[in-house]
Design an enzyme around this catalytic site. Structure first.
Site, PDB file in Angstrom:
ATOM      1  N   GLU A  30      -0.675   3.446   3.875  1.00 16.42           N
ATOM      2  CA  GLU A  30      -2.417   3.082   4.145  1.00 16.42           C
ATOM      3  C   GLU A  30      -2.518   2.587   5.665  1.00 16.42           C
ATOM      4  OE1 GLU A  30      -3.403   1.291   0.399  1.00 16.42           O
ATOM      5  OE2 GLU A  30      -2.765   3.064  -0.624  1.00 16.42           O
TER       6      GLU A  30
ATOM      7  N   HIS B  40       0.148  -1.029   0.695  1.00 15.39           N
ATOM      8  CA  HIS B  40       1.143   0.136   0.640  1.00 15.39           C
ATOM      9  C   HIS B  40       0.997   0.898   1.745  1.00 15.39           C
ATOM     10  CE1 HIS B  40      -0.887   0.064  -3.743  1.00 15.39           C
ATOM     11  NE2 HIS B  40       0.614   0.048  -3.090  1.00 15.39           N
TER      12      HIS B  40
ATOM     13  N   GLU C 162     -10.663  -0.277  -0.632  1.00 22.22           N
ATOM     14  CA  GLU C 162     -10.123   1.004  -0.949  1.00 22.22           C
ATOM     15  C   GLU C 162     -11.325   1.103   0.683  1.00 22.22           C
ATOM     16  OE1 GLU C 162      -7.604   2.387  -1.279  1.00 22.22           O
ATOM     17  OE2 GLU C 162      -7.644   0.718  -3.935  1.00 22.22           O
TER      18      GLU C 162
ATOM     19  N   HIS D  64      -6.884  -1.751   1.158  1.00 18.82           N
ATOM     20  CA  HIS D  64      -5.803  -0.359   1.020  1.00 18.82           C
ATOM     21  C   HIS D  64      -6.695   0.332   1.349  1.00 18.82           C
ATOM     22  CE1 HIS D  64      -3.173  -2.439  -2.423  1.00 18.82           C
ATOM     23  NE2 HIS D  64      -4.262  -3.065  -1.951  1.00 18.82           N
TER      24      HIS D  64
HETATM   25  O1  3K0 Z   1      -7.304  -3.998  -7.650  1.00 19.38           O
HETATM   26  C1  3K0 Z   1      -6.988  -2.763  -7.572  1.00 19.38           C
HETATM   27  O2  3K0 Z   1      -7.144  -1.272  -8.642  1.00 19.38           O
HETATM   28  C2  3K0 Z   1      -5.727  -1.732  -6.261  1.00 19.38           C
HETATM   29  C3  3K0 Z   1      -6.087  -0.453  -6.584  1.00 19.38           C
HETATM   30  C4  3K0 Z   1      -4.881   0.168  -5.779  1.00 19.38           C
HETATM   31  C5  3K0 Z   1      -4.075   0.258  -6.031  1.00 19.38           C
HETATM   32  O3  3K0 Z   1      -2.721  -1.031  -5.906  1.00 19.38           O
HETATM   33  O4  3K0 Z   1      -3.739   1.167  -6.894  1.00 19.38           O
HETATM   34  N1  3K0 Z   1      -5.403   1.822  -5.079  1.00 19.38           N
HETATM   35  S1  3K0 Z   1      -4.275   2.199  -4.169  1.00 19.38           S
HETATM   36  O5  3K0 Z   1      -2.991   2.390  -4.215  1.00 19.38           O
HETATM   37  O6  3K0 Z   1      -5.207   3.477  -3.931  1.00 19.38           O
HETATM   38  N2  3K0 Z   1      -4.933   1.913  -2.460  1.00 19.38           N
HETATM   39 ZN    ZN Z   2      -2.693   0.424  -2.156  1.00 18.08          ZN
END
Ligand code: 3K0
Ligand code: ZN
Ligand code: CA
Ligand code: CA
EC number: 3.4.17.18
Length: 420
Positions: free
Chosen positions: A181, A178, A381, A308
């Site tokens: 990030e 992302h 995260e 992330h």
């Molecule tokens: O596996 C996951 O739950 C990924 C969480 C990730 C996403 O891709 O939504 N969270 S983020 O976008 O806030 N980094």
């Molecule tokens: Zn992310």
């Protein structure tokens, strides 16, 4: 991007909608791009079910703390949230949220004042070159492929006899799927630096480097990263730069892609899954690289972390279902994920949970790495625990050292577990 002229247009367009809506439904079907400018909302008392519901309106949960979700939504998505019964208040315009962060202008392509400690794309490549140059016996840089805009996606291999493919458990660390990030790139660079500069002096580092083959990919999404900082002001960008809207790379992986309401088919949504699994060259490059680590029928990569930000979580598969045990995941396997995840979380103070406990996701890296290759794969995260909006993606550079070294022990646990 968020000039006052655009704001004036937004106000005018909104007034038109109010006036014309009863007579002409087609007006609302032609939103100006200004009317699509997103805002940040706070939604209290959420759980994984309601957060999945929030994402299904096309809005995106970007952080969670004690059930309080921070949500990014366009006006249209906000309307759908309200229609679905969420009480979301007025929200803070994304432009306003970014202006609070963009305290000083940077040179184009560079991080602004207070953020100089972060590495942009070129600086990251230069740092990998420096490391490989300083430690040629244990570090080698190459590329796994190219982004939409033709940037290489660099990878650093770290191991003794680095030029040979030895029979040692392989471990993958990848960062910055992302765009916004940015702290995660610094995390991968921390790993690259620690396992090379510490080799001669730190016996634990030497043991890991001699006994493993470590792959580090600091920027999976080089175009998105570059776009986010290119104007000198942060853009709050998440996706890659494919077509005009971008694809969410972490919904574009090929295991049960788009199966379960954990991604969007709307190109304007932050979790847009793309036109097909692997439609993004960046995820296709990751797939090809990981597939290439199958040697003699056995996947060599045994464990992985996809970094992330933000919310301080240790997540494990699956994301596409809230069931612990399902096709492709036995109770025993789940228990191992929870045990190792819990141990890593103990070491860094994050909260350990299954990926779908945050919200349901499909087409993410975790589900494919485990579902396809049985890689012990986690998503971290990182800092902060809560961000109050887009600020959470942009902590100043003075947190980099503390928040990356904070994960040293977790990285060591994963390297150990790769040999178990
Ligand atoms: O596996 C996951 O739950 C990924 C969480 C990730 C996403 O891709 O939504 N969270 S983020 O976008 O806030 N980094
Ligand atoms: Zn992310
Ligand atoms: Ca080796
Ligand atoms: Ca090998």
């Amino acid at each position: 991007m968020f000039s006052s002229r655009r704001k004036a247009v937004t106000v005018a367009a909104a007034a038109c909608l109010v006036l014309l809506a009863p007579f002409s439904a087609s007006v609302s079907a032609e939103p100006t791009s200004a009317a699509q400018d997103p805002a940040i909302y706070t939604v209290p008392n959420t759980d994984s079910t309601s957060r999945t519901e929030i994402n299904r309106t096309g809005a995106q949960v970007i952080g969670v703390r004690d059930g309080v979700a921070t949500v990014e939504a366009t006006p249209e998505q906000a309307q759908r949230l309200r229609a679905a019964g969420f009480v979301i208040g007025e929200g803070t315009g994304l432009g306003e949220a970014l202006q609070r962060i963009n305290r000083g202008q940077a040179a184009p392509g560079d991080f602004p004042p207070g953020y100089e400690g972060y590495h942009n794309y070129d600086e990251t490549v230069a740092e990998l070159d420096r490391i490989a140059g300083a430690h040629p016996d244990i570090a080698a840089k190459s590329s796994i492929g190219k982004s939409v805009e033709g940037r290489d996606i660099p990878v650093l291999k770290i191991s003794d006899n680095v030029g040979q493919d030895e029979d040692e458990p392989e471990v993958l660390f990848n960062c910055n799927q992302h765009a916004r990030e940015h702290l995660t790139t610094e995390m991968c660079l921390r790993i690259a630096d620690r396992f090379t500069s510490g080799y001669a002096s730190d016996p634990a580092v030497k043991e890991a480097v001699d006994g493993r083959e470590i792959w580090v990919i600091p920027i999976v999404n080089p175009d998105g990263k570059s776009y986010d900082i290119e104007s000198g002001d942060f853009q709050g960008w998440r996706k890659n730069r494919q077509d005009t809207t971008g694809t969410d790379l972490n919904r574009n992986w090929g295991y049960k892609w788009g199966c379960c309401g954990g991604s969007s088919d709307d190109p304007n949504a932050e979790d847009y899954r793309g036109t097909a699994a692997w439609s993004a060259p960046e995820t296709a490059a990751m797939r090809d690289f990981i597939d290439s680590r199958v040697v003699g029928g056995a996947q060599q990569i045994k464990a992985a972390i996809d970094f992330h930000t933000y919310s301080e979580l240790v997540l494990w598969p699956f994301g596409h279902t809230s069931d612990d045990v399902t096709e492709g995941m036995t109770q025993e396997e789940y228990d191992r994920f929870a045990r190792v995840g819990g141990e890593m979380a103990q070491s860094n103070g994050y909260t350990p949970q299954q990926s779908s406990d945050l919200y349901v996701t499909d087409g993410d890296s975790l589900d494919w790495m485990w579902g396809q290759h049985k890689i012990l794969a986690y998503t971290f995260e990182m800092y902060p625990a809560s961000g109050g909006g887009l600020d959470g993606f942009y902590p100043p550079a003075d947190v980099i050292e503390k928040e990356t070294t904070r994960n040293d022990a977790a990285v060591d646990i994963l390297l150990r577990e790769a040999g178990a």
